[in-house]
Write an enzyme that holds these catalytic residues in place. Structure first.
Site, short mmCIF file in Angstrom:
data_model
loop_
_atom_site.label_atom_id
_atom_site.label_comp_id
_atom_site.label_asym_id
_atom_site.label_seq_id
_atom_site.Cartn_x
_atom_site.Cartn_y
_atom_site.Cartn_z
N SER A 1 0.84 -1.20 0.00
CA SER A 1 0.00 0.00 0.00
C SER A 1 0.88 1.25 0.00
O SER A 1 0.49 2.28 0.55
CB SER A 1 -0.93 0.02 1.21
OG SER A 1 -1.78 1.16 1.17
N GLU A 2 2.03 1.17 -0.62
CA GLU A 2 2.95 2.30 -0.62
C GLU A 2 2.50 3.38 -1.61
O GLU A 2 1.87 3.10 -2.62
CB GLU A 2 4.36 1.83 -0.99
CG GLU A 2 4.48 1.31 -2.41
CD GLU A 2 5.86 0.78 -2.74
OE1 GLU A 2 6.78 0.90 -1.90
OE2 GLU A 2 6.04 0.22 -3.85
#
Length: 311
Positions: free
Chosen positions: A204-205
Site C-alpha cells: 500500500s505504498e
C-alpha cells in the site's frame, strides 16, 4: 491475477477516493490479461479514470547469476520450515520486479508518483485529502500504512550485504567536504542497537518514482540483486525499498500514513482519532501498530540519522 480480488480493492478505492479524483490505473502482468478481465476493470474504474494494461518484457525471471535449481530448493525449504502451503518461485520473480525494474516499464515513464494497490486488500476509511498532492506539496518521497519486523530466517545475511554496500560506497554518505557523513538518512529506524529487521509493507505504498529511479537507489538494488537474497533467502521488494529509504531519505521525507484505513490479510492500520473514526469502518483497538512487532509508530521516535559506517 484474481479478478474478484482486483474488483474488491478497486471498489474501495473508487468509493472512498478516486471517484472524486479520476486518477488512472496501470496493470502490469507477465502474461496479457483477458478481454473479460480488462472490460471488468474498466467498468469498475468508471468514466473518469483511464485504465492501461501492459505486459512485462524485461526484469522478470531469473537473472543470469542465479542458479534456478538452488533458488527452487530454497523456496521449497523456506515453505516447509514456515508451514506455508506453497512458496512459488514466481513470487520471487514478482518481488524482484517490484524492487526496481517496474519503474522502467514504458507505461510508467510518464508518471512521477505511484500508489500501489494489492488485489484483495481493503481501504476502510474515506480519504479526506489527495495523497498524491500531499506528497508533492510536502516534498515527501515515500508514504506507508504498515511497517513490521521481518522474520529472522527471511533476511539472515541482509545486514552484512548492507554494511558491505556502505563500505564500498562511502562517498554516497559523506558531505561535500568528505569530512563526515551527511544527515540525509534515517538509519536509526532500522539499525537502533543492531539490525532490527524493520521494513515497510509495500502493498500500500505511495512513492515518488524519482526516488526509485535515482542513481543511489539503482546502485543499491543492483548490489542486493547480485547477492541473490531474493532467491536464496526471502528478501523482498519491501526489504529493498525499506533499506533504500533508511539509507537515502531522512525522516522528513517519509510519512507513516496513520490516518489511512487499510487492511491486508491479518494486518491493518486503523486511525485512532475520533474525527477520522467518523469516516471509517475499522476498530482502532485492533490496529496492527499496537503489536510488539510493529515498526510503524517507531518511525516518529527512532528515524534519526546515523553515521553509516557505525551500523
Amino acid at each position: 491475477m484474481s479478478l474478484t480480488k482486483v474488483r474488491r480493492t478497486m471498489f474501495d478505492v473508487q468509493r472512498r477516493f478516486n471517484d472524486r479524483h479520476g486518477y488512472p490505473y496501470v496493470f502490469l502482468s507477465e502474461q496479457p490479461l483477458s478481454d473479460l478481465f480488462q472490460e471488468a476493470v474498466r467498468h469498475m474504474a468508471g468514466a473518469n479514470a483511464s485504465v492501461e494494461f501492459g505486459t512485462i518484457e524485461e526484469g522478470w525471471g531469473y537473472p543470469e547469476w542465479i542458479a534456478p535449481e538452488r533458488a527452487e530448493q530454497a523456496a521449497e525449504d523456506w515453505a516447509e520450515a514456515n508451514d506455508v502451503v506453497v512458496d512459488r518461485v514466481g513470487y520471487r520473480h514478482m518481488v524482484r520486479y517490484w524492487a526496481g525494474p517496474f519503474a522502467s516499464h514504458p507505461l510508467m515513464q510518464k508518471y512521477r508518483y505511484m500508489w500501489r494497490l494489492e488485489p484483495g486488500s481493503h481501504y476502510t476509511c474515506d480519504f479526506e485529502y489527495d495523497p498524491f498532492a500531499y506528497l508533492e506539496s510536502h516534498r515527501l518521497s515515500y508514504g506507508f500504512s504498515i511497517s513490521f519486523e521481518e522474520t529472522p530466517d527471511a533476511v539472515p545475511t541482509l545486514a552484512r550485504a548492507a554494511r558491505q554496500f556502505i563500505a564500498e560506497n562511502l562517498d554516497m554518505f559523506q558531505t561535500a567536504t568528505n569530512e563526515t557523513f551527511n544527515s540525509g538518512n534515517s538509519l536509526g529506524w532500522m539499525f537502533d542497537m543492531e539490525y532490527n529487521r524493520c521494513q515497510f509493507l509495500t502493498n500500500s505504498e505511495i512513492v515518488d518514482l524519482d526516488f526509485i529511479r535515482s542513481k543511489n537507489y539503482r546502485k543499491l538494488f543492483e548490489h542486493l540483486d547480485k547477492k541473490g537474497g531474493m532467491y536464496y533467502e526471502r528478501w523482498s521488494d519491501a526489504t529493498v525499498r525499506s533499506l533504500a529509504a533508511a539509507m537515502f531519505l531522512n525522516s522528513s521525507q517519509v510519512r507513516w500514513m496513520d490516518d489511512v484505513g487499510y487492511k491486508h490479510d491479518l494486518l491493518n492500520n486503523c486511525p485512532t482519532s475520533i474525527e477520522r473514526q467518523m469516516r471509517c469502518a475499522c476498530n482502532p483497538a485492533k490496529s496492527s501498530h499496537h503489536l510488539p512487532m510493529s515498526c510503524s509508530a517507531r518511525w516518529s521516535t527512532s528515524a534519526r540519522s546515523l553515521n553509516p559506517g557505525d551500523i
